[in-house]
Every structure is written in structure tokens, then in C-alpha cells.
Design a protein around this motif. Structure first.
Motif, PDB file in Angstrom:
ATOM      1  N   ILE A 128       0.865  -1.174   0.000  1.00 23.64           N
ATOM      2  CA  ILE A 128       0.000   0.000   0.000  1.00 23.64           C
ATOM      3  C   ILE A 128       0.905   1.229   0.000  1.00 23.64           C
ATOM      4  N   TYR A 185      -9.343  -1.288   1.014  1.00 24.32           N
ATOM      5  CA  TYR A 185      -8.315  -2.340   1.074  1.00 24.32           C
ATOM      6  C   TYR A 185      -7.530  -2.224   2.376  1.00 24.32           C
ATOM      7  N   GLU A 227      -5.660   1.394   3.333  1.00 21.31           N
ATOM      8  CA  GLU A 227      -5.460   2.295   2.202  1.00 21.31           C
ATOM      9  C   GLU A 227      -6.272   3.571   2.383  1.00 21.31           C
ATOM     10  N   LYS A 255      -4.997  -8.262  -9.473  1.00 21.66           N
ATOM     11  CA  LYS A 255      -4.019  -7.175  -9.359  1.00 21.66           C
ATOM     12  C   LYS A 255      -3.388  -6.858 -10.712  1.00 21.66           C
ATOM     13  N   ASN A 270      -4.971   0.723  -7.700  1.00 24.10           N
ATOM     14  CA  ASN A 270      -5.497   0.280  -6.414  1.00 24.10           C
ATOM     15  C   ASN A 270      -7.001   0.504  -6.317  1.00 24.10           C
TER      16      ASN A 270
END
Length: 283
Positions: A128, A185, A227, A255, A270
Motif C-alpha cells: 500500500i 483495502y 489504504e 491485481k 489500487n
């Protein structure tokens, strides 16, 4: 600065693996006149492991303000003292602030001896954003206070770091889910540097489900890396981008799919990854 005064050393110690201590820290601990420790019994294990025998005194949350005066007097008389906590870097959600401030006000030299810190250890392995972050320490014990804390931080764009205990992790994540939503996240780093170390990241909703599958996953010392609020809201994703993400994620890990779609459509990967976690199963 009084040249006759001693030095207060702030010494970071391992957060689990006893080998995670610097040679400089060991030298300081072996040569100071005494060591102030959060828990003398706990710290005695580390010192005994390295054959260090020094007078120990307890300095913890309940006695720090009372003990600080006598420690400053010892330092003024020329003693060198090391401050250590149970694990990691002193003062980071651990005692020591009052002592350090009094030492600086009294003109006593304070020297940091860097080393392990659970928050930074977790952050560097979380995947992150680590260029800007907020360390918030331990979350409040009561649910309402936790929810209030999350409300204050809901729109924070920087990565958030929390410490949490095994007894409250599920309740804290549920409160986080209620305020931040299902898709934010989060990485849970547990038992860092120890035998059962685990670092697991997912949406809040999925992370809660994962923890509830196995009681062992909720045990140990924990760091939560959350996040920050994405600048891109779900409604801003184009229909084409969402369709591309869904199709590519059927063939590649989510991802990787998010990274490809981010490159094609100019979104943050993200944010796309979070969207995918919440709306369809990745391949």
C-alpha cells in the motif's frame, strides 16, 4: 548542554526475532549504567540472551511521570541510561515521552538508537502507498469511540496505520466496515518476525470473512494498514473500463488485471483493484 551530565539512549529492541537488534544497540545496553524498561521481566529475556547484566528499573505508563524526575537526577549526576520498551522503538505507542521531554528541557543529551518498529515493518511489506501515511497507534477500546475515530479519518487520503489486539480485531474491523464501507483495502500484519508471521491483504469485507474462518488468524500482535480514501470514486469508472477489468480478471490475477486497465484508461490501479474485489470474482 551540561558536559558533566550523562546521556539518555532511546534503544529500539526486536519486535519478535531476537536477532533483529543492531550491534550498536547491544554495545549501548552493555555499557550504560542502568536500563529503564517497560517490563523488567520481559526485557530480562533479551538481555539474558545476549549476556548483558545491568541494573534494571521499571518505567511504564503508570509510573513514568513519577520516575522521570529521579531518572533526570541520575542523568544530571553523570549516569548513562538506556530506555527500552517491551518491543520495538520506545515512545511509539509505548512509554517514554515524559522522560524524553524532561531530559530535553533539562539540557540532557538524548540519543536515539534506531531499530525495529512494528508499524514501519508492516508498512514496507503491505503493498500500500508508503510515501505518505498516518500512524494512529492503538484503536479505542469502545465501539463508539472507534467509529468516531474512523469517521474523522474516513476521507484521509494517506495510508492509515493502526495497532490492534487479538481480543478486539474482529470488532474493530466490523466498526471500520460500517464507517469506511466494504471495499476499502486493508492489510493485516500479524506476529511480525515471529514463527507464525502472516501478512494478508483484502477488502474489509473479505478480510473479516477470512479471519472468521480460523480462530488462529486472530491471535497475536497485529498491525492494520488501511489504504487511504481513493481520489477516484466508483461512479467515475467508465463502463468500458469496468467491462475490461471483469474480462481480463477472468484470465489473470485481479491485481495484474487492474494494472493493465489502469494503464489503458488512466485510473489508479489500487482503486480498480478495490472495485474488482467488491463487484466480481477475480480469476
Amino acid at each position: 548542554m551540561d558536559n558533566q551530565a550523562g546521556i539518555l539512549y532511546i534503544v529500539a529492541t526486536p519486535i519478535g526475532n531476537l536477532q533483529d537488534i543492531s550491534q550498536r544497540a547491544l554495545t549501548i545496553l552493555a555499557t550504560v549504567d542502568r536500563i529503564a524498561a517497560e517490563d523488567t521481566r520481559h526485557s530480562g529475556i533479551l538481555l539474558s540472551h545476549y549476556g548483558i547484566k545491568k541494573p534494571l528499573l521499571a518505567l511504564h505508563d503508570h509510573n513514568e511521570q513519577q520516575k522521570a524526575d529521579s531518572l533526570v537526577e541520575r542523568l544530571q549526576q553523570g549516569e548513562n541510561i538506556a530506555l527500552i520498551s517491551d518491543a520495538g522503538t520506545p515512545l511509539i505507542s509505548d512509554p517514554g515521552f515524559h522522560l524524553v521531554r524532561q531530559c530535553r528541557q533539562a539540557g540532557i543529551k538524548v540519543v536515539p538508537i534506531p531499530g525495529a518498529c512494528a508499524a514501519i515493518t508492516a508498512l514496507c511489506a503491505a503493498g500500500i502507498a508508503s510515501d505518505r501515511f498516518c500512524f494512529e497507534g492503538f484503536l479505542p477500546a469502545k465501539s463508539k469511540a472507534r467509529r468516531d475515530k474512523f469517521e474523522l479519518l474516513k476521507a484521509e487520503p494517506r495510508t492509515l496505520i493502526f495497532y490492534e489486539s487479538t481480543h478486539r480485531i474482529l470488532d474493530s474491523l466490523q466498526d471500520m466496515q460500517n464507517v469506511l464501507g466494504n471495499t476499502r483495502y486493508v492489510v493485516l500484519a500479524r506476529e511480525l518476525t515471529k514463527t507464525w508471521e502472516s501478512i494478508h491483504g483484502d477488502s474489509i469485507e473479505n478480510l473479516l470473512a477470512w479471519l472468521q474462518q480460523d480462530d488462529n488468524r486472530t491471535k497475536g500482535e497485529m498491525v492494520l494498514i488501511v489504504e487511504g480514501q481513493s481520489a477516484v470514486e466508483e461512479s467515475e469508472f467508465s463502463t468500458d473500463a469496468i467491462k475490461a477489468l471483469e474480462l481480463i480478471s477472468q484470465e489473470l490475477p485481479l491485481k495484474k488485471a487492474a494494472a493493465i486497465v489502469a494503464e489503458l484508461y488512466g485510473y489508479k490501479k489500487n482503486a480498480l483493484y478495490q472495485f474488482g474485489l467488491a463487484h466480481f470474482k477475480a480469476g
